[in-house]
Design an enzyme around this catalytic site. Structure first.
Site, PDB file in Angstrom:
ATOM      1  N   VAL A 160     -52.630  31.895   7.114  1.00 21.41           N
ATOM      2  CA  VAL A 160     -51.247  32.149   7.517  1.00 21.41           C
ATOM      3  C   VAL A 160     -50.345  31.065   6.950  1.00 21.41           C
ATOM      4  O   VAL A 160     -50.572  29.877   7.176  1.00 21.41           O
ATOM      5  CB  VAL A 160     -51.101  32.181   9.060  1.00 21.41           C
ATOM      6  N   CYS A 161     -49.329  31.484   6.212  1.00 27.00           N
ATOM      7  CA  CYS A 161     -48.275  30.579   5.755  1.00 27.00           C
ATOM      8  C   CYS A 161     -46.951  31.268   6.063  1.00 27.00           C
ATOM      9  O   CYS A 161     -46.911  32.156   6.903  1.00 27.00           O
ATOM     10  CB  CYS A 161     -48.434  30.230   4.273  1.00 27.00           C
ATOM     11  N   GLY A 162     -45.882  30.892   5.406  1.00 24.47           N
ATOM     12  CA  GLY A 162     -44.585  31.506   5.699  1.00 24.47           C
ATOM     13  C   GLY A 162     -44.554  32.996   5.430  1.00 24.47           C
ATOM     14  O   GLY A 162     -44.099  33.787   6.253  1.00 24.47           O
ATOM     15  N   GLY A 193     -46.017  33.925   8.772  1.00 29.81           N
ATOM     16  CA  GLY A 193     -45.392  33.501  10.022  1.00 29.81           C
ATOM     17  C   GLY A 193     -43.902  33.792  10.080  1.00 29.81           C
ATOM     18  O   GLY A 193     -43.341  33.948  11.166  1.00 29.81           O
ATOM     19  N   GLY A 225     -47.437  34.573   3.603  1.00 32.09           N
ATOM     20  CA  GLY A 225     -48.790  35.032   3.311  1.00 32.09           C
ATOM     21  C   GLY A 225     -49.063  35.108   1.822  1.00 32.09           C
ATOM     22  O   GLY A 225     -50.220  35.160   1.390  1.00 32.09           O
TER      23      GLY A 225
END
Length: 158
Positions: free
Chosen positions: A65-67, A109, A69
């Site tokens: 999970v990042c800002g 996210g 994806g």
């Protein structure tokens, strides 16, 4: 099933929600970080660690999970035996498994709520490769994995 999960600071809150959801379902989770939303660990380090774990079969699948994806998926797909897919819907999650046999799910996210992420994760976990396709398409998908493995072998020659 054992799943490795990781996030950068922008994905921390969603990672925590997904991790709790998995644990509530009785799934073993290996959390490789980050451990808070201010920890300054680059997304590419987290993606590398999870991808190595999945690629070496220390875990069965990975979730990143990042800002958005997208960064996580770009890095993850640089590793052998990794088929990472950015999924923003249950439909995409289903197709990433049934068509592409993805073993790493990436989420954003910034763009995915915890409730939607839980639905995506559930579909992704419960969909098998080739599921829902006619026999001739299933055969084609199976054969495609052999072709993809050959491409991968050429690309990751050591």
């Amino acid at each position: 099933m054992k799943i490795a999960i990781g996030a950068d600071p922008y994905g921390f809150d969603l990672k925590e929600a997904v991790k709790q959801h998995l644990q509530n379902k009785g799934i073993e989770v290996e959390d490789i970080g980050v451990n808070n939303s201010t920890q300054e660990t680059p997304y590419y380090q987290v993606a590398a660690q999870v991808s190595q774990m999945v690629g070496s079969q220390q875990v069965e699948r990975g979730i990143l999970v990042c800002g958005t994806g997208m960064g996580m998926a770009i890095i993850a797909n640089k590793y052998p035996h990794i088929y990472a897919a950015v999924c923003e819907s249950s439909f995409a999650a289903e197709k990433s498994r049934s068509i592409n046999n993805s073993n790493v799910l990436t989420l954003g996210g910034f763009v995915t709520t915890p409730l939607v992420a839980q639905e995506i994760v559930d579909v992704w976990l419960n969909t098998e490769f080739k599921q829902g396709w006619e026999p001739d398409i299933q055969e084609w998908l199976e054969n495609s994995m052999t072709d993809i493995a050959q491409i991968e072998k050429q690309q990751f020659r050591n």
